[in-house]
Design an enzyme around this catalytic site. Structure first.
Site, short mmCIF file in Angstrom:
data_model
loop_
_atom_site.label_atom_id
_atom_site.label_comp_id
_atom_site.label_asym_id
_atom_site.label_seq_id
_atom_site.Cartn_x
_atom_site.Cartn_y
_atom_site.Cartn_z
N HIS A 18 0.69 -1.32 -0.01
CA HIS A 18 0.29 -0.18 0.03
C HIS A 18 1.28 1.51 -0.31
CE1 HIS A 18 -3.62 2.29 2.19
NE2 HIS A 18 -2.65 3.27 1.18
N HIS A 20 1.57 5.06 -2.45
CA HIS A 20 0.74 5.17 -3.46
C HIS A 20 2.20 6.14 -4.04
CE1 HIS A 20 -3.43 5.75 -2.40
NE2 HIS A 20 -2.76 5.57 -1.15
N HIS A 198 -9.70 1.35 -1.22
CA HIS A 198 -9.31 1.98 0.31
C HIS A 198 -10.62 1.83 1.04
CE1 HIS A 198 -5.46 3.40 -1.60
NE2 HIS A 198 -5.45 4.18 -0.29
N GLU A 201 -11.50 3.61 6.39
CA GLU A 201 -10.19 4.39 6.62
C GLU A 201 -10.71 5.23 7.42
OE1 GLU A 201 -8.09 6.53 3.45
OE2 GLU A 201 -6.40 7.03 4.87
N ASP A 279 2.12 3.65 3.05
CA ASP A 279 1.00 4.84 2.42
C ASP A 279 0.92 6.16 1.45
OD1 ASP A 279 -1.74 5.24 2.01
OD2 ASP A 279 -2.23 5.88 3.30
N ASP A 280 1.84 6.75 1.52
CA ASP A 280 1.73 8.12 1.45
C ASP A 280 3.46 8.69 2.47
OD1 ASP A 280 -0.44 8.84 -0.23
OD2 ASP A 280 -0.71 8.36 1.63
N1 HPA Z 1 -6.83 7.59 1.49
C1 HPA Z 1 -7.32 7.78 0.38
N2 HPA Z 1 -6.31 7.95 -0.95
C2 HPA Z 1 -5.26 8.37 -0.82
C3 HPA Z 1 -4.46 8.33 0.21
C4 HPA Z 1 -4.94 7.02 1.52
O1 HPA Z 1 -4.91 6.85 2.10
N3 HPA Z 1 -3.86 8.12 0.14
C5 HPA Z 1 -2.81 8.61 -0.84
N4 HPA Z 1 -4.67 9.05 -1.72
ZN ZN Z 2 -3.66 4.87 0.25
#
Ligand code: HPA
Ligand code: ZN
Length: 336
Positions: A18, A20, A198, A201, A279-280
């Site tokens: 996971h 991006h 996703h 969250e 994630d990011d």
């Molecule tokens: N959630 C939803 N969209 C996203 C995320 C996330 O954690 N990171 C990058 N786009």
């Molecule tokens: Zn994500």
């Protein structure tokens, strides 16, 4: 007995499911690309960047994240972005990655789909050949946009089906339920693509159910709200449907106020196939090692739990059986 310290966690062989790519854009590369392409940036100094990277929720982050992605213009930019991520993976002993990319973030501002995917996939190929990191690429649809836009993006992806393994769903979750994209995901599966989404969250556990039932996903991205629904928890355990959990992301976006409240190890103990991911990482303060380290520091994650988390990632990955076995062997060797 080996202690679970940073060094041990860094050399632990890992898998990331996971991530991006646009979220791995470090401020240094952002400044460099802005200069290279003569693009106006919203920030002038690193202090301004740090100030901007304080988020109260997912939308706060997404606003900054889409702005940052504006510096990505040429095929080489997408190559450099992907390569920088892979170099970081190499430093942290990540064996296999399954990154997401958001084509609509780029095609909506006039960048061609093939510019994006060619830059990314050339770097992934080099990553495999030069760094030994295997990979599978996942195309994400932006869920705040409409069904027709997603169909259009899927059509643009058709000539590149050999370069992607599946499709996912990201961006603003609340108010954009998975079923908005049922027909697009049907079409993607007909084209031979796997699906992930996703869900859970910021959005409710119900969105995890509709990702399973309507989008027929192989994994749920995040999914931490599953603990609100005991039937869902039992389903996830029975089916061993993986969750790609992102601890640092969850605390930075206030899904949990503090890492000590994170539910990943509780779910692991209950037998849910949870995995650790970043994630990011450029926005949330860390890559794979830092995410594992946070679990050790706040929740006392043990060596055995770290091993199980990696084992889960290998099993949940879209790598072929031969590569999965290779990675299991590498992991077992680390523990012998
Ligand atoms: N959630 C939803 N969209 C996203 C995320 C996330 O954690 N990171 C990058 N786009
Ligand atoms: Zn994500």
């Amino acid at each position: 007995m080996t202690t679970v310290n940073r060094e041990w966690l860094n050399s632990l062989p890992k898998v990331e499911l996971h991530l991006h790519l646009e979220g791995s854009l470090e401020p240094e590369l952002m400044f460099e690309l802005a200069k290279r392409n003569n693009t106006e940036l919203a920030f002038e100094t690193m202090a301004e960047v740090r100030e901007a990277y304080q988020f109260n929720n997912l939308q706060d982050f997404l606003d900054i994240y889409y702005q940052g992605a504006n510096v990505l213009k040429t095929e080489v930019d997408f190559y450099d972005l992907t390569w920088a991520y892979l170099a970081k993976c190499k430093q942290q002993n990540v064996m296999h990655v399954e990154p997401f990319f958001d084509p609509q973030t780029h095609t909506d501002r006039g960048i061609k789909f093939d510019t994006v995917i060619n830059g990314i996939s050339r770097a992934l190929k080099d990553g495999e050949e030069k760094l030994g990191i295997s990979s599978e690429l996942i195309l994400c649809f932006l869920r705040h946009l409409n069904e027709e836009d997603a169909f259009d993006t899927l059509q643009q992806a058709e000539p590149f089906l050999d370069k992607i393994i599946g499709v996912g769903l990201d961006s603003s979750e609340q108010g954009h339920p998975p079923e908005k994209f049922s027909r697009v995901f049907d079409r993607a599966r007909e084209m031979g693509l796997l699906t992930v989404a996703h869900a859970g969250e910021e959005g409710p556990a119900e969105y995890i159910w509709t990702s399973i039932n309507n989008l027929k996903v192989s994994r749920i991205d995040h999914g931490v709200r599953a603990t609100d629904d005991t039937n869902l928890m039992q389903y996830l355990i029975d089916k061993q449907l993986p969750l790609t959990v992102c601890p640092l992301s969850n605390t930075r976006l206030r899904v949990f106020d503090d890492m000590s409240q994170h539910n990943i190890l509780d779910m692991l103990k209950k037998g849910v196939r949870v995995t650790v991911n970043s994630d990011d990482p450029a926005y949330f303060g860390g890559y794979m090692t830092e995410n594992f380290e946070a679990l050790e520091q706040a929740l006392g994650m043990t060596k055995e739990q770290a091993e199980q988390l990696v084992r889960n990632s290998i099993e949940a990955s879209f790598a072929d059986e031969k590569r999965k076995q290779e990675m299991l062997d590498i992991l077992n060797n680390y523990f012998n």
